[in-house]
Design a protein around this motif. Structure first.
Motif, PDB file in Angstrom:
ATOM      1  N   VAL A  37      24.439  41.809  39.115  1.00  0.00           N
ATOM      2  CA  VAL A  37      24.130  40.416  38.554  1.00  0.00           C
ATOM      3  C   VAL A  37      22.684  39.815  38.836  1.00  0.00           C
ATOM      4  CG1 VAL A  37      26.603  39.952  38.732  1.00  0.00           C
ATOM      5  CG2 VAL A  37      25.317  39.362  40.561  1.00  0.00           C
ATOM      6  N   PRO A  38      22.520  38.872  38.424  1.00  0.00           N
ATOM      7  CA  PRO A  38      20.929  38.093  38.550  1.00  0.00           C
ATOM      8  C   PRO A  38      21.219  37.195  39.634  1.00  0.00           C
ATOM      9  CG  PRO A  38      21.890  37.004  36.710  1.00  0.00           C
ATOM     10  CD  PRO A  38      22.895  38.257  36.998  1.00  0.00           C
ATOM     11  N   ASP A  39      22.189  36.534  40.029  1.00  0.00           N
ATOM     12  CA  ASP A  39      22.139  35.687  41.242  1.00  0.00           C
ATOM     13  C   ASP A  39      23.683  35.840  42.053  1.00  0.00           C
ATOM     14  OD1 ASP A  39      21.106  33.240  42.426  1.00  0.00           O
ATOM     15  OD2 ASP A  39      23.207  32.445  41.683  1.00  0.00           O
ATOM     16  N   TYR A  40      23.707  35.730  43.112  1.00  0.00           N
ATOM     17  CA  TYR A  40      25.048  35.881  43.713  1.00  0.00           C
ATOM     18  C   TYR A  40      25.661  34.576  43.567  1.00  0.00           C
ATOM     19  CZ  TYR A  40      22.881  39.670  46.788  1.00  0.00           C
ATOM     20  OH  TYR A  40      22.544  41.012  47.356  1.00  0.00           O
ATOM     21  N   ASP A  41      25.208  33.255  43.851  1.00  0.00           N
ATOM     22  CA  ASP A  41      26.003  32.140  44.075  1.00  0.00           C
ATOM     23  C   ASP A  41      26.695  31.983  42.456  1.00  0.00           C
ATOM     24  OD1 ASP A  41      25.838  31.697  46.618  1.00  0.00           O
ATOM     25  OD2 ASP A  41      24.071  30.978  46.189  1.00  0.00           O
ATOM     26  N   GLU A  42      25.773  32.081  41.182  1.00  0.00           N
ATOM     27  CA  GLU A  42      26.278  31.957  39.886  1.00  0.00           C
ATOM     28  C   GLU A  42      27.249  32.957  39.647  1.00  0.00           C
ATOM     29  OE1 GLU A  42      23.726  31.724  36.106  1.00  0.00           O
ATOM     30  OE2 GLU A  42      23.695  34.010  37.078  1.00  0.00           O
ATOM     31  N   ALA A  43      27.294  34.123  40.236  1.00  0.00           N
ATOM     32  CA  ALA A  43      28.135  35.054  39.846  1.00  0.00           C
ATOM     33  C   ALA A  43      29.554  35.006  40.609  1.00  0.00           C
ATOM     34  CB  ALA A  43      27.951  36.571  40.198  1.00  0.00           C
ATOM     35  N   ILE A  44      29.367  34.555  41.918  1.00  0.00           N
ATOM     36  CA  ILE A  44      30.748  33.987  42.655  1.00  0.00           C
ATOM     37  C   ILE A  44      31.372  33.008  41.962  1.00  0.00           C
ATOM     38  CG2 ILE A  44      31.516  32.995  44.775  1.00  0.00           C
ATOM     39  CD1 ILE A  44      29.209  34.533  46.148  1.00  0.00           C
ATOM     40  N   ALA A  45      30.693  31.864  41.705  1.00  0.00           N
ATOM     41  CA  ALA A  45      31.223  30.946  41.025  1.00  0.00           C
ATOM     42  C   ALA A  45      31.905  31.145  39.606  1.00  0.00           C
ATOM     43  CB  ALA A  45      30.192  29.655  40.602  1.00  0.00           C
ATOM     44  N   TYR A  46      31.273  32.085  38.693  1.00  0.00           N
ATOM     45  CA  TYR A  46      31.733  32.532  37.425  1.00  0.00           C
ATOM     46  C   TYR A  46      33.197  33.334  37.675  1.00  0.00           C
ATOM     47  CZ  TYR A  46      32.796  34.761  33.122  1.00  0.00           C
ATOM     48  OH  TYR A  46      33.680  34.950  32.068  1.00  0.00           O
ATOM     49  N   TYR A  47      33.154  34.222  38.689  1.00  0.00           N
ATOM     50  CA  TYR A  47      34.365  35.100  38.866  1.00  0.00           C
ATOM     51  C   TYR A  47      35.446  34.520  39.450  1.00  0.00           C
ATOM     52  CZ  TYR A  47      31.749  38.704  36.496  1.00  0.00           C
ATOM     53  OH  TYR A  47      31.339  39.826  35.926  1.00  0.00           O
ATOM     54  N   THR A  48      35.338  33.370  40.639  1.00  0.00           N
ATOM     55  CA  THR A  48      36.382  32.604  41.127  1.00  0.00           C
ATOM     56  C   THR A  48      36.576  31.692  40.290  1.00  0.00           C
ATOM     57  OG1 THR A  48      34.672  31.477  42.407  1.00  0.00           O
ATOM     58  CG2 THR A  48      35.538  33.727  43.382  1.00  0.00           C
ATOM     59  N   GLY A  49      35.779  30.997  39.814  1.00  0.00           N
ATOM     60  CA  GLY A  49      36.158  29.493  38.975  1.00  0.00           C
ATOM     61  C   GLY A  49      36.721  29.916  37.928  1.00  0.00           C
ATOM     62  N   ARG A  50      36.156  30.887  36.889  1.00  0.00           N
ATOM     63  CA  ARG A  50      36.450  30.725  35.390  1.00  0.00           C
ATOM     64  C   ARG A  50      37.483  32.012  35.466  1.00  0.00           C
ATOM     65  NH1 ARG A  50      31.721  29.838  31.299  1.00  0.00           N
ATOM     66  NH2 ARG A  50      30.937  27.903  32.478  1.00  0.00           N
ATOM     67  N   LEU A  51      37.326  33.050  36.156  1.00  0.00           N
ATOM     68  CA  LEU A  51      38.352  34.200  36.019  1.00  0.00           C
ATOM     69  C   LEU A  51      39.406  34.276  37.057  1.00  0.00           C
ATOM     70  CD1 LEU A  51      36.102  37.302  34.941  1.00  0.00           C
ATOM     71  CD2 LEU A  51      37.215  35.672  33.657  1.00  0.00           C
ATOM     72  N   GLY A  52      39.472  33.401  37.923  1.00  0.00           N
ATOM     73  CA  GLY A  52      40.280  33.036  38.924  1.00  0.00           C
ATOM     74  C   GLY A  52      40.463  34.284  39.978  1.00  0.00           C
ATOM     75  N   PHE A  53      39.213  35.035  40.266  1.00  0.00           N
ATOM     76  CA  PHE A  53      39.162  35.920  41.195  1.00  0.00           C
ATOM     77  C   PHE A  53      39.073  35.207  42.631  1.00  0.00           C
ATOM     78  CE2 PHE A  53      37.378  40.217  39.296  1.00  0.00           C
ATOM     79  CZ  PHE A  53      38.012  39.857  37.990  1.00  0.00           C
ATOM     80  N   GLU A  54      39.387  35.998  43.690  1.00  0.00           N
ATOM     81  CA  GLU A  54      39.138  35.621  45.061  1.00  0.00           C
ATOM     82  C   GLU A  54      38.083  36.219  45.850  1.00  0.00           C
ATOM     83  OE1 GLU A  54      42.666  36.678  47.356  1.00  0.00           O
ATOM     84  OE2 GLU A  54      41.801  38.793  47.621  1.00  0.00           O
ATOM     85  N   LEU A  55      37.274  35.337  46.465  1.00  0.00           N
ATOM     86  CA  LEU A  55      36.007  36.053  47.378  1.00  0.00           C
ATOM     87  C   LEU A  55      36.611  36.498  48.680  1.00  0.00           C
ATOM     88  CD1 LEU A  55      32.884  35.709  47.735  1.00  0.00           C
ATOM     89  CD2 LEU A  55      33.166  33.580  48.582  1.00  0.00           C
ATOM     90  N   ARG A  56      36.492  37.720  48.750  1.00  0.00           N
ATOM     91  CA  ARG A  56      36.878  38.424  49.738  1.00  0.00           C
ATOM     92  C   ARG A  56      35.821  38.581  51.054  1.00  0.00           C
ATOM     93  NH1 ARG A  56      40.594  43.442  47.708  1.00  0.00           N
ATOM     94  NH2 ARG A  56      42.461  41.986  47.104  1.00  0.00           N
ATOM     95  N   GLU A  57      34.595  38.676  50.533  1.00  0.00           N
ATOM     96  CA  GLU A  57      33.471  38.808  51.485  1.00  0.00           C
ATOM     97  C   GLU A  57      32.311  38.298  50.917  1.00  0.00           C
ATOM     98  OE1 GLU A  57      31.876  42.036  54.756  1.00  0.00           O
ATOM     99  OE2 GLU A  57      33.130  42.798  53.377  1.00  0.00           O
ATOM    100  N   ASP A  58      31.473  37.436  51.841  1.00  0.00           N
ATOM    101  CA  ASP A  58      30.151  37.137  51.604  1.00  0.00           C
ATOM    102  C   ASP A  58      29.370  37.154  52.689  1.00  0.00           C
ATOM    103  OD1 ASP A  58      27.788  36.097  50.782  1.00  0.00           O
ATOM    104  OD2 ASP A  58      28.699  34.233  49.705  1.00  0.00           O
ATOM    105  N   THR A  59      28.821  38.282  53.083  1.00  0.00           N
ATOM    106  CA  THR A  59      28.123  38.411  54.333  1.00  0.00           C
ATOM    107  C   THR A  59      26.427  38.552  54.144  1.00  0.00           C
ATOM    108  OG1 THR A  59      29.980  39.710  55.366  1.00  0.00           O
ATOM    109  CG2 THR A  59      27.738  40.026  56.302  1.00  0.00           C
ATOM    110  N   ALA A  60      25.756  37.757  54.965  1.00  0.00           N
ATOM    111  CA  ALA A  60      24.457  37.931  54.699  1.00  0.00           C
ATOM    112  C   ALA A  60      23.745  39.107  55.541  1.00  0.00           C
ATOM    113  CB  ALA A  60      23.771  36.599  55.236  1.00  0.00           C
TER     114      ALA A  60
END
Length: 133
Positions: free
Chosen positions: A11-34
Motif C-alpha cells: 500500500v502507499p500509506d499505512y494510515d490511509e490503508a487502515i482507514a479503508y480496510y477498517t472503515g469501509r470493509l469492516g476489518f479489524e485492526l489487529r496490530e500496529d507496531t512501530a
C-alpha cells in the motif's frame, strides 16, 4: 495444525490503508507496531479469521508500481461471507467500488469488488450457506 497466517498487501500509506480496510470493509485492526524504519500493520476480516493482511508500505519505486496490481489484473483476494448481498449493500453505502454484481456459480454466490488501490476481490458466499448463518 497449519494455516496461512498473513498475506502481504503493498500500500502507499499505512494510515490511509487502515482507514479503508477498517472503515469501509469492516476489518479489524489487529496490530500496529512501530519498528525502526517501518510499521507492522495487520488487519483481518473479523475476530475469528485465521488469515490477516499485512499492510506493507511501498518503500521503493518498484514496490510503488505494484500497488493495486499485485496479480496482473486477476482477482487477488477471496473474502468469504455468509451473506453476499448484505455485505455488498454495506460496502456500496461505504463507497466501495463493485465491479461485478452478485451471480450464482456452482461453488456459491459471488461478486467482485475493487479496493481503494484497484486490487480485485471476490466476495463469496459458499454454496449451501444460508444468509446470516
Amino acid at each position: 495444525m497449519r494455516h496461512l497466517g498473513l498475506v502481504t498487501l503493498v500500500v502507499p500509506d499505512y494510515d490511509e490503508a487502515i482507514a479503508y480496510y477498517t472503515g469501509r470493509l469492516g476489518f479489524e485492526l489487529r496490530e500496529d507496531t512501530a519498528l525502526p524504519d517501518k510499521r507492522w500493520v495487520v488487519v483481518a476480516p473479523g475476530p475469528a479469521a485465521q488469515t490477516g493482511l499485512l499492510l506493507a508500505r511501498a518503500a521503493t519505486g518498484h514496490q510503488r508500481g505494484r500497488v493495486g496490481d499485485q496479480t496482473g489484473g486477476r482477482v487477488a483476494f477471496f473474502l468469504v461471507t455468509d451473506d453476499v448481498d448484505a455485505d455488498l449493500r454495506r460496502f456500496t453505502e461505504a463507497g466501495v467500488t463493485v465491479e461485478q454484481p452478485p451471480r450464482d456459480e456452482p461453488y456459491g454466490r459471488v461478486a467482485v469488488f475493487t479496493d481503494l488501490y484497484g486490487n480485485r476481490w471476490d466476495l463469496i458466499q459458499p454454496a449451501g450457506a444460508a444468509p446470516g448463518a
